[in-house]
Design a protein around this motif. Structure first.
Motif, PDB file in Angstrom:
ATOM      1  N   MET A   1       0.851  -1.171   0.000  1.00 31.82           N
ATOM      2  CA  MET A   1       0.000   0.000   0.000  1.00 31.82           C
ATOM      3  C   MET A   1       0.894   1.231   0.000  1.00 31.82           C
ATOM      4  O   MET A   1       1.822   1.344   0.766  1.00 31.82           O
ATOM      5  CB  MET A   1      -0.887  -0.021   1.243  1.00 31.82           C
ATOM      6  N   GLN A   2       0.585   2.138  -0.872  1.00 33.87           N
ATOM      7  CA  GLN A   2       1.318   3.388  -0.946  1.00 33.87           C
ATOM      8  C   GLN A   2       0.851   4.302   0.182  1.00 33.87           C
ATOM      9  O   GLN A   2      -0.340   4.398   0.455  1.00 33.87           O
ATOM     10  CB  GLN A   2       1.051   4.037  -2.304  1.00 33.87           C
ATOM     11  N   ASN A   3       1.791   4.940   0.873  1.00 34.09           N
ATOM     12  CA  ASN A   3       1.400   5.826   1.970  1.00 34.09           C
ATOM     13  C   ASN A   3       0.700   7.057   1.416  1.00 34.09           C
ATOM     14  O   ASN A   3       1.287   7.823   0.668  1.00 34.09           O
ATOM     15  CB  ASN A   3       2.625   6.262   2.780  1.00 34.09           C
ATOM     16  N   PRO A   4      -0.560   7.245   1.795  1.00 34.75           N
ATOM     17  CA  PRO A   4      -1.267   8.442   1.345  1.00 34.75           C
ATOM     18  C   PRO A   4      -0.723   9.668   2.053  1.00 34.75           C
ATOM     19  O   PRO A   4      -0.159   9.576   3.140  1.00 34.75           O
ATOM     20  CB  PRO A   4      -2.717   8.189   1.745  1.00 34.75           C
ATOM     21  N   THR A   5      -0.872  10.803   1.428  1.00 33.62           N
ATOM     22  CA  THR A   5      -0.418  12.049   2.036  1.00 33.62           C
ATOM     23  C   THR A   5      -1.609  12.965   2.262  1.00 33.62           C
ATOM     24  O   THR A   5      -2.702  12.724   1.759  1.00 33.62           O
ATOM     25  CB  THR A   5       0.588  12.773   1.120  1.00 33.62           C
ATOM     26  N   PHE A   6      -1.377  13.989   3.024  1.00 35.63           N
ATOM     27  CA  PHE A   6      -2.416  14.966   3.289  1.00 35.63           C
ATOM     28  C   PHE A   6      -2.095  16.290   2.617  1.00 35.63           C
ATOM     29  O   PHE A   6      -2.472  17.345   3.095  1.00 35.63           O
ATOM     30  CB  PHE A   6      -2.602  15.154   4.799  1.00 35.63           C
ATOM     31  N   ASP A   7      -1.353  16.231   1.530  1.00 39.94           N
ATOM     32  CA  ASP A   7      -1.062  17.455   0.782  1.00 39.94           C
ATOM     33  C   ASP A   7      -2.361  18.028   0.229  1.00 39.94           C
ATOM     34  O   ASP A   7      -3.284  17.277  -0.104  1.00 39.94           O
ATOM     35  CB  ASP A   7      -0.097  17.169  -0.374  1.00 39.94           C
ATOM     36  N   PRO A   8      -2.445  19.342   0.130  1.00 33.78           N
ATOM     37  CA  PRO A   8      -3.670  19.940  -0.422  1.00 33.78           C
ATOM     38  C   PRO A   8      -3.945  19.430  -1.834  1.00 33.78           C
ATOM     39  O   PRO A   8      -3.034  19.214  -2.627  1.00 33.78           O
ATOM     40  CB  PRO A   8      -3.362  21.433  -0.445  1.00 33.78           C
ATOM     41  N   ILE A   9      -5.209  19.218  -2.099  1.00 29.74           N
ATOM     42  CA  ILE A   9      -5.628  18.784  -3.431  1.00 29.74           C
ATOM     43  C   ILE A   9      -6.183  20.005  -4.150  1.00 29.74           C
ATOM     44  O   ILE A   9      -7.120  20.634  -3.668  1.00 29.74           O
ATOM     45  CB  ILE A   9      -6.688  17.671  -3.339  1.00 29.74           C
ATOM     46  N   ASN A  10      -5.574  20.334  -5.281  1.00 24.90           N
ATOM     47  CA  ASN A  10      -5.972  21.538  -6.001  1.00 24.90           C
ATOM     48  C   ASN A  10      -6.937  21.269  -7.141  1.00 24.90           C
ATOM     49  O   ASN A  10      -7.248  22.162  -7.905  1.00 24.90           O
ATOM     50  CB  ASN A  10      -4.724  22.261  -6.535  1.00 24.90           C
ATOM     51  N   GLN A  11      -7.387  20.035  -7.261  1.00 25.44           N
ATOM     52  CA  GLN A  11      -8.352  19.690  -8.292  1.00 25.44           C
ATOM     53  C   GLN A  11      -9.411  18.790  -7.681  1.00 25.44           C
ATOM     54  O   GLN A  11      -9.187  18.191  -6.641  1.00 25.44           O
ATOM     55  CB  GLN A  11      -7.682  19.027  -9.498  1.00 25.44           C
TER      56      GLN A  11
END
Length: 105
Positions: A1-11
């Motif tokens: 599983m790829q570690n998800p991030t909490f970076d802002p989503i701009n789309q």
């Protein structure tokens, strides 16, 4: 599983029920691995309720059938514990304490 991030989503996120449920399960697994049972219970329960499925393989059924807890408390008492924890996490529960201790069992 790829570690998800909490970076802002701009789309916009283009999700269907299956993708959204899968994301909730991925984060639930990360939460349980980090020892955050409350987050794991909430996310996995939400994912479970999003899609049709076989109740015999659902997380809530597996939790209710936890052999160690059933042996220690008895089936009826254990189900009451799991229901209280679920309800406390999921609903307004003025009839329950404002604080709760949730432990891995």
């Amino acid at each position: 599983m790829q570690n998800p991030t909490f970076d802002p989503i701009n789309q916009p996120q283009h999700l269907n029920k299956e993708t959204a449920a899968a994301r909730q399960v991925e984060f639930a697994v990360l939460a349980i691995e980090a020892g955050h049972s409350d987050v794991a219970i909430t996310l996995s329960g939400a994912a479970e309720e999003m899609l049709p499925g076989d109740p015999d393989v659902e997380i809530s059924t597996s939790l209710r059938n936890a052999e160690k807890a059933v042996a220690e408390l008895g089936r009826k008492a254990w189900i009451q514990v799991t229901n209280i924890e679920r309800d406390w996490l999921k609903h307004r529960t003025e009839h329950l304490d404002a604080r709760n201790d949730i432990r891995s069992r």
